[in-house]
Design an enzyme around this catalytic site. Structure first.
Site, PDB file in Angstrom:
ATOM      1  N   ALA A  11       6.497  -4.410   9.101  1.00 28.52           N
ATOM      2  CA  ALA A  11       5.535  -3.910  10.095  1.00 28.52           C
ATOM      3  C   ALA A  11       4.109  -4.228   9.670  1.00 28.52           C
ATOM      4  O   ALA A  11       3.164  -4.030  10.435  1.00 28.52           O
ATOM      5  CB  ALA A  11       5.700  -2.395  10.260  1.00 28.52           C
ATOM      6  N   GLY A  12       3.945  -4.695   8.431  1.00 25.16           N
ATOM      7  CA  GLY A  12       2.606  -4.971   7.900  1.00 25.16           C
ATOM      8  C   GLY A  12       2.083  -6.320   8.371  1.00 25.16           C
ATOM      9  O   GLY A  12       2.710  -7.015   9.187  1.00 25.16           O
ATOM     10  N   GLU A  86       2.437  -1.371  -2.389  1.00 21.99           N
ATOM     11  CA  GLU A  86       1.081  -0.823  -2.433  1.00 21.99           C
ATOM     12  C   GLU A  86       0.195  -1.998  -2.825  1.00 21.99           C
ATOM     13  O   GLU A  86       0.550  -2.776  -3.721  1.00 21.99           O
ATOM     14  CB  GLU A  86       0.989   0.295  -3.472  1.00 21.99           C
ATOM     15  CG  GLU A  86       1.748   1.560  -3.088  1.00 21.99           C
ATOM     16  CD  GLU A  86       1.153   2.274  -1.888  1.00 21.99           C
ATOM     17  OE1 GLU A  86      -0.042   2.069  -1.604  1.00 21.99           O
ATOM     18  OE2 GLU A  86       1.887   3.033  -1.226  1.00 21.99           O
ATOM     19  N   TYR A 185      -2.230  -3.116 -10.202  1.00 25.45           N
ATOM     20  CA  TYR A 185      -1.611  -3.827  -9.070  1.00 25.45           C
ATOM     21  C   TYR A 185      -1.065  -5.182  -9.535  1.00 25.45           C
ATOM     22  O   TYR A 185       0.094  -5.515  -9.299  1.00 25.45           O
ATOM     23  CB  TYR A 185      -2.634  -4.010  -7.936  1.00 25.45           C
ATOM     24  CG  TYR A 185      -2.160  -4.965  -6.858  1.00 25.45           C
ATOM     25  CD1 TYR A 185      -1.074  -4.652  -6.039  1.00 25.45           C
ATOM     26  CD2 TYR A 185      -2.794  -6.210  -6.659  1.00 25.45           C
ATOM     27  CE1 TYR A 185      -0.625  -5.544  -5.064  1.00 25.45           C
ATOM     28  CE2 TYR A 185      -2.354  -7.098  -5.690  1.00 25.45           C
ATOM     29  CZ  TYR A 185      -1.272  -6.756  -4.889  1.00 25.45           C
ATOM     30  OH  TYR A 185      -0.830  -7.644  -3.930  1.00 25.45           O
ATOM     31  N   LYS A 189       2.841  -6.616  -9.702  1.00 17.95           N
ATOM     32  CA  LYS A 189       3.320  -7.831  -9.023  1.00 17.95           C
ATOM     33  C   LYS A 189       4.014  -8.753 -10.035  1.00 17.95           C
ATOM     34  O   LYS A 189       5.012  -9.389  -9.725  1.00 17.95           O
ATOM     35  CB  LYS A 189       2.173  -8.575  -8.322  1.00 17.95           C
ATOM     36  CG  LYS A 189       1.468  -7.824  -7.216  1.00 17.95           C
ATOM     37  CD  LYS A 189       2.360  -7.278  -6.124  1.00 17.95           C
ATOM     38  CE  LYS A 189       2.870  -8.277  -5.130  1.00 17.95           C
ATOM     39  NZ  LYS A 189       3.645  -7.619  -4.025  1.00 17.95           N
ATOM     40  N   ASN A 210      -6.008 -14.682  -1.177  1.00 15.17           N
ATOM     41  CA  ASN A 210      -6.422 -13.664  -0.193  1.00 15.17           C
ATOM     42  C   ASN A 210      -6.038 -14.116   1.211  1.00 15.17           C
ATOM     43  O   ASN A 210      -6.631 -15.064   1.728  1.00 15.17           O
ATOM     44  CB  ASN A 210      -7.939 -13.463  -0.239  1.00 15.17           C
ATOM     45  CG  ASN A 210      -8.375 -12.741  -1.488  1.00 15.17           C
ATOM     46  OD1 ASN A 210      -8.009 -13.111  -2.590  1.00 15.17           O
ATOM     47  ND2 ASN A 210      -9.150 -11.688  -1.311  1.00 15.17           N
TER      48      ASN A 210
END
Ligand SMILES: NC(=O)c1ccc[n+]([C@@H]2O[C@H](COP(=O)([O-])OP(=O)(O)OC[C@H]3O[C@@H](n4cnc5c(N)ncnc54)[C@H](O)[C@@H]3O)[C@@H](O)[C@H]2O)c1
Length: 370
Positions: A11-12, A86, A185, A189, A210
């Protein structure tokens, strides 16, 4: 026979674009598994995206930390695309338990459930954050991998990376470069990658730079510099530029990323390899801010803060030779064109009020910005 694809975080931003692409192109059986995180979504069930997919895909509102639901939902699928995560660099430095839980334990749950369900391949959305500062060359053109900058000494020694007073320069970071994350973060990953590599399940690992473009969350103040800046410019708020604005990033447009993601689902030519996904071009943050203001027809309104956020890197851009060798037509659109497309879409959206100050207050309170 139709291929069955299970998409966590579908859904992102990046996941939903893949879903749209899969629905357009071929006969896929798709399950989206997403907990509709309130940091990312306002009212998902009212979005045009949900309206378009509700009768075409199986939508499960579930958390990747819920192993039972995850495993039950995964049954009957062949391919897993793992986006749920996240995603905030700064936030990861104080919500560390949550980042470890969702990104590490959540990924391990996906691997366990995949083994139980004989999944044929997992595609992981990783990140350039695994490299940390990435690759540099010294005066003799020898590779050098800097340590994370010392948060307490940056204001004294400046923002650029130095090494024993020698001149070093950032160069495109390739997939064999040393991984030295500077944030929790980034570390999560990298652990995601290691868990997948150790799993013996065929994989594709895509390290995005990005990613930006239409469909990006306009709500989330913790990540997505393009939408954070656009939101503030639109709401006539002054943009606080971290450091001196000369730090650089590699901005890659969503459609270019979706092409690779689609290819990863339908073909095995990227199988069992790690790829950088970016443009290979660096853009500094200040010029990005000016480009967005100009595309919106607004005056520049920013402040160079000369302050640093813990966990942020100075420069990184991708070496994209590896992906280009295999996907011959992998061409990326340039930033001006991409920003124009993004702003055109942005101006059709109900833009929520900016929550950026809230995210800044949290950083200041935790002493992670100085
Ligand atoms: N957007 C970028 O620039 C970028 C760059 C590098 C890597 N990535 C990676 O790509 C992936 C997708 O990023 P995005 O930009 O689409 O992010 P996004 O925040 O738009 O989408 C992530 C989705 O995951 C869902 N989610 C979050 N926690 C979950 C949980 N515990 N259980 C189930 N669902 C959960 C959210 O609701 C959201 O829909 C992430 O893994 C991210 O780390 C993104």
């Amino acid at each position: 026979m139709s291929k069955s694809v299970f998409i966590t975080g579908g859904a992102g931003f990046i996941g939903s674009e893949l879903v749209k692409c899969l629905l357009e192109k071929e006969d896929f059986k798709i399950t989206i598994y997403d907990n509709l995180s309130s940091q990312v979504h306002l009212d998902f069930y009212k979005t045009p995206f949900y309206h378009n997919i509700k009768n075409k895909v199986n939508f499960v509102c579930g958390d990747i930390r819920d192993f039972e639901l995850l495993s039950k939902s995964l049954k009957g699928h062949k391919i897993v695309f793992h986006f749920a995560s996240e995603t905030g660099t700064g936030q990861s430095m104080y919500q560390t338990d949550k980042y470890l839980d969702v990104n590490v334990q959540g990924t391990y749950n996906i691997i366990k459930a995949s083994k139980k369900n004989d999944i044929e391949k997992i595609i992981l959305s990783s990140s350039r954050s695994v490299y940390g500062e990435g690759k540099y060359l010294d005066e003799n053109d020898l590779e050098f991998y800097p340590k994370p900058r010392d948060f307490n000494l940056i204001s004294r020694y400046g923002f650029e990376i130095k090494y024993q007073n020698k001149k070093i320069r950032p160069v495109a970071t390739d997939e064999n470069s040393l991984c030295k994350p500077t944030s929790i973060y980034g570390l999560t990953k990298l652990i995601q990658e290691d868990l997948i590599l150790d799993s013996n399940i065929p994989y594709i690992i895509l390290r995005y730079q990005n990613v930006y473009g239409p469909g990006q969350s306009l709500l989330n103040p913790y990540t997505g510099i393009m939408s954070v800046f656009s939101n503030m410019i639109y709401n006539n708020k002054k943009i606080l530029i971290f450091e001196d604005g000369s730090q650089t990033r590699d901005f890659v447009f969503i459609d270019d990323v979706t092409k690779i993601n689609f290819n990863s689902v339908v073909s095995n030519d990227l199988l069992n390899e790690i790829f950088n996904i970016g443009t290979g071009k660096k853009t500094n943050v200040l010029s990005l801010c000016k480009t967005i203001s100009s595309a919106m027809g607004k005056k520049n309104n920013f402040e160079i803060t000369m302050k640093h956020r813990l966990g942020d890197i100075r420069h990184n851009f991708a070496d994209v030779k590896k992906i280009k060798k295999i996907i011959k037509n992998f061409n990326t659109i340039n930033l001006n064109q991409g920003v124009e497309k993004f702003i055109k879409w942005f101006e059709t959206q109900d833009v929520p009020s900016s929550l950026f100050q809230k995210s800044m207050n949290e950083l200041i309170e935790k002493k992670l910005y100085k």
